[in-house]
Design a protein around this motif. Structure first.
Motif: not given
Length: 120
Positions: A98-120
C-alpha cells in the motif's frame, strides 16, 4: 517542489499497483495502515471482489489488544487474515504494501501471515 509524506506514499502506491495485480489463483493481499488501526484484504482484481478481510477493529481482536496501532496488533491481524484465507482455500497471494515502507507494522503483518501459512 517537496512532496508531503502522504503524497509520497500515494505516489509509491500508484507505482506498486501498476505492477502488482491479483488474479483468481493468486489474489492480492492489500494492507492499509492508519495511525490507530491496521487493515488487510485479500482481493481478486479480475472480478474486483474482496475474498477475505481482517482488521484490528474486529471485536475478537479488540478485546485482546491494548491498541490497534502497534506491531502486536499487526501480528494478530496477519495471523487472522492467513487463517481466513486458508479456510477459503487461498494459500498463495501477492503482497501489496500500500505504498508503505516494508518496515514496522507492515513487516510484522507480512511475517505473521507467512508464518501462519500464506505463501508470498
Amino acid at each position: 517542489m517537496k512532496l508531503t509524506r502522504i503524497e509520497s506514499r500515494q505516489r509509491r502506491h500508484r507505482r506498486i499497483r501498476s505492477k502488482v495485480k491479483g488474479s483468481p489463483e493468486r489474489p492480492r493481499l492489500a494492507v492499509f495502515r492508519s495511525h490507530q488501526h491496521i487493515y488487510a484484504q485479500v482481493i481478486d482484481d479480475t472480478r474486483h471482489h474482496t475474498l477475505v478481510a481482517a482488521s484490528s477493529l474486529e471485536p475478537e481482536l479488540r478485546s485482546k489488544l491494548a491498541s490497534g496501532g502497534n506491531c502486536q496488533a499487526s501480528i494478530e491481524v496477519g495471523k487472522l487474515i492467513a487463517q481466513r484465507s486458508l479456510e477459503k482455500g487461498i494459500s498463495k497471494v501477492v503482497f501489496d504494501r500500500g505504498g508503505n515502507l516494508y518496515h514496522g507494522r507492515v513487516k510484522a503483518l507480512a511475517e505473521a501471515a507467512r508464518e501462519a501459512g500464506l505463501d508470498f
